[in-house]
Write an enzyme that holds these catalytic residues in place. Structure first.
Site, mmCIF file in Angstrom:
data_model
loop_
_atom_site.group_PDB
_atom_site.id
_atom_site.type_symbol
_atom_site.label_atom_id
_atom_site.label_comp_id
_atom_site.label_asym_id
_atom_site.label_seq_id
_atom_site.Cartn_x
_atom_site.Cartn_y
_atom_site.Cartn_z
ATOM 1 N N SER A 25 -65.290 -41.161 97.387
ATOM 2 C CA SER A 25 -65.237 -40.691 98.771
ATOM 3 C C SER A 25 -63.837 -40.220 99.109
ATOM 4 O O SER A 25 -62.863 -40.898 98.787
ATOM 5 C CB SER A 25 -65.575 -41.820 99.751
ATOM 6 O OG SER A 25 -66.722 -42.500 99.359
ATOM 7 N N HIS A 56 -70.610 -37.541 98.922
ATOM 8 C CA HIS A 56 -70.615 -37.409 97.460
ATOM 9 C C HIS A 56 -71.492 -36.208 97.109
ATOM 10 O O HIS A 56 -72.700 -36.238 97.330
ATOM 11 C CB HIS A 56 -71.214 -38.641 96.797
ATOM 12 C CG HIS A 56 -70.461 -39.907 97.028
ATOM 13 N ND1 HIS A 56 -70.580 -40.648 98.163
ATOM 14 C CD2 HIS A 56 -69.569 -40.562 96.256
ATOM 15 C CE1 HIS A 56 -69.799 -41.703 98.089
ATOM 16 N NE2 HIS A 56 -69.170 -41.675 96.932
ATOM 17 N N HIS A 78 -74.466 -44.797 92.677
ATOM 18 C CA HIS A 78 -74.076 -46.189 92.938
ATOM 19 C C HIS A 78 -75.238 -47.113 92.626
ATOM 20 O O HIS A 78 -76.393 -46.775 92.893
ATOM 21 C CB HIS A 78 -73.698 -46.361 94.412
ATOM 22 C CG HIS A 78 -72.574 -45.498 94.864
ATOM 23 N ND1 HIS A 78 -72.757 -44.184 95.221
ATOM 24 C CD2 HIS A 78 -71.252 -45.757 95.007
ATOM 25 C CE1 HIS A 78 -71.587 -43.662 95.572
ATOM 26 N NE2 HIS A 78 -70.661 -44.597 95.456
ATOM 27 N N TYR A 80 -76.255 -49.538 94.287
ATOM 28 C CA TYR A 80 -77.047 -49.878 95.471
ATOM 29 C C TYR A 80 -78.076 -48.803 95.839
ATOM 30 O O TYR A 80 -78.948 -49.026 96.658
ATOM 31 C CB TYR A 80 -76.144 -50.175 96.678
ATOM 32 C CG TYR A 80 -75.242 -49.020 97.108
ATOM 33 C CD1 TYR A 80 -75.755 -47.894 97.733
ATOM 34 C CD2 TYR A 80 -73.874 -49.089 96.895
ATOM 35 C CE1 TYR A 80 -74.931 -46.849 98.123
ATOM 36 C CE2 TYR A 80 -73.034 -48.054 97.279
ATOM 37 C CZ TYR A 80 -73.565 -46.940 97.888
ATOM 38 O OH TYR A 80 -72.750 -45.910 98.261
ATOM 39 N N GLU A 81 -77.974 -47.629 95.219
ATOM 40 C CA GLU A 81 -78.937 -46.578 95.556
ATOM 41 C C GLU A 81 -80.307 -46.844 94.947
ATOM 42 O O GLU A 81 -81.319 -46.394 95.470
ATOM 43 C CB GLU A 81 -78.423 -45.219 95.073
ATOM 44 C CG GLU A 81 -77.216 -44.722 95.856
ATOM 45 C CD GLU A 81 -76.654 -43.443 95.259
ATOM 46 O OE1 GLU A 81 -77.319 -42.402 95.360
ATOM 47 O OE2 GLU A 81 -75.548 -43.489 94.674
ATOM 48 N N ALA A 108 -63.266 -45.428 97.227
ATOM 49 C CA ALA A 108 -62.812 -45.932 98.522
ATOM 50 C C ALA A 108 -63.024 -47.437 98.501
ATOM 51 O O ALA A 108 -64.005 -47.915 97.931
ATOM 52 C CB ALA A 108 -63.623 -45.300 99.643
ATOM 53 N N MET A 203 -67.832 -50.912 96.158
ATOM 54 C CA MET A 203 -69.222 -50.900 95.680
ATOM 55 C C MET A 203 -69.425 -49.980 94.474
ATOM 56 O O MET A 203 -70.554 -49.548 94.215
ATOM 57 C CB MET A 203 -70.150 -50.445 96.813
ATOM 58 C CG MET A 203 -69.998 -51.215 98.114
ATOM 59 S SD MET A 203 -71.071 -50.544 99.394
ATOM 60 C CE MET A 203 -70.395 -51.337 100.871
ATOM 61 N N SER A 204 -68.366 -49.655 93.748
ATOM 62 C CA SER A 204 -68.540 -48.702 92.632
ATOM 63 C C SER A 204 -67.573 -49.018 91.501
ATOM 64 O O SER A 204 -67.028 -50.118 91.413
ATOM 65 C CB SER A 204 -68.302 -47.271 93.136
ATOM 66 O OG SER A 204 -66.930 -47.084 93.457
ATOM 67 N N ASN A 227 -60.051 -49.247 104.880
ATOM 68 C CA ASN A 227 -60.171 -50.249 105.957
ATOM 69 C C ASN A 227 -59.644 -51.586 105.475
ATOM 70 O O ASN A 227 -59.557 -51.830 104.268
ATOM 71 C CB ASN A 227 -61.645 -50.421 106.358
ATOM 72 C CG ASN A 227 -62.535 -50.787 105.180
ATOM 73 O OD1 ASN A 227 -62.907 -49.909 104.381
ATOM 74 N ND2 ASN A 227 -62.841 -52.049 105.042
ATOM 75 N N HIS A 239 -69.796 -46.898 107.339
ATOM 76 C CA HIS A 239 -69.620 -45.812 106.373
ATOM 77 C C HIS A 239 -68.887 -44.629 107.024
ATOM 78 O O HIS A 239 -68.149 -43.901 106.349
ATOM 79 C CB HIS A 239 -70.997 -45.386 105.833
ATOM 80 C CG HIS A 239 -70.921 -44.367 104.727
ATOM 81 N ND1 HIS A 239 -70.151 -44.547 103.591
ATOM 82 C CD2 HIS A 239 -71.525 -43.156 104.568
ATOM 83 C CE1 HIS A 239 -70.275 -43.480 102.800
ATOM 84 N NE2 HIS A 239 -71.098 -42.629 103.376
#
Ligand code: HPA
Length: 268
Positions: A25, A56, A78, A80-81, A108, A203-204, A227, A239
């Site tokens: 990202s 993305h 990812h 989570y997808e 990110a 998360m990646s 963040n 997000h």
């Protein structure tokens, strides 16, 4: 995979990059700075994932960046997808198959340190796989027992640190902890992560690092901090915030990478 390797070699028309960048990202814009660019949507490359995450794109861009032949991958799958931690395996296999020897991954991430605020860039020195899964589960060969003691290549890390210094950008260093997502963490999980030794959460990246090491690729990775992690600042994480903030650190990381490539990539 052979079919995709052949398609790519034909489209590269003699260009033989040794280095690939996987853009997270906020860094997708870097792919627009590639010169003499050959652009291939993932849809044209059999086996490549379809990423549905906004921010993305899903495009392979090959060409020259800071005078060096590179491949940039804008868009990643990812875990989570779809629950498939190995979704990026075909991508990394194709890169290895066309002669790429090193990958730089970017992402990110949320920071666990007040002194590493949003807009910072962190060089990943090591990671903690906290997802409960591994992209090599199901790999039938003995090659699955990959050593991870030196997952993040010392020479590449050193070169990135020197590049950051020359570019006048502060590059922090730390441990990245992989949470599966797609939810952000709870404040209690972040307190736990800190106790366990994490400096940033995301998360990646970790599954790709594991796959890249499995394939014998050298790896470096950088996080763009979007963040402070859950519980560290007022308000809920989102997000939207990730997408809004990623370009701030992303611009700094782009400067580091440009310097890194113009200095000459070790062994690449
Ligand atoms: N947690 C997990 N992933 C993230 C975060 C976070 O705080 N920020 C950006 N990606």
């Amino acid at each position: 995979m052979k079919q995709t390797i052949d398609i790519l070699i034909e489209r590269l028309n003699g260009l033989a990059p040794r280095l690939a960048l996987i853009l997270g990202s906020g860094l997708g814009g870097l792919a627009h700075q590639v010169e003499e660019a050959v652009r291939l949507p993932y849809a044209d490359l059999p086996g490549f994932p379809r990423s549905g995450v906004t921010g993305h794109a899903g495009e392979l861009v090959a060409g020259y960046f800071a005078g060096t032949p590179v491949i940039m991958l804008a868009g990643r799958a990812h875990y989570y997808e779809h629950g498939n931690a190995a979704a990026m395996r075909p991508v990394l296999e194709v890169l290895a198959g066309i002669g790429v020897s090193a990958v730089i991954l970017t992402n990110a991430a949320g920071s666990l340190k007040a002194e590493m605020p949003p807009g910072s860039v962190m060089l990943i020195e090591d990671h903690i796989n906290f997802s409960g899964t591994n992209p090599l589960i199901g790999e039938p060969t003995e090659r699955r027992f990959v050593g991870m003691s030196e997952a993040y290549d010392e020479d590449l890390r050193g070169a990135l640190e020197r590049a950051a210094e020359r570019a006048g950008v502060l590059l922090q260093k730390g441990v990245y902890m992989w949470f599966s997502g797609p939810t952000f963490e709870t404040p209690a999980e972040i307190r736990m992560a800190r106790i366990l030794g994490a400096d940033a959460v995301g998360m990646s990246t970790v599954p790709e690092v594991i796959l890249a090491r499995f394939l014998g690729l050298r790896v470096a990775a950088c996080s763009v901090i979007t963040n402070l992690a859950a519980g560290m600042a007022a308000g809920e994480l989102s997000h939207e915030e990730t997408k809004d903030m990623a370009p701030v650190g992303g611009e700094k990381l782009a400067r580091i990478l440009r310097q890194f490539l113009s200095d000459g990539v070790p062994d690449a």
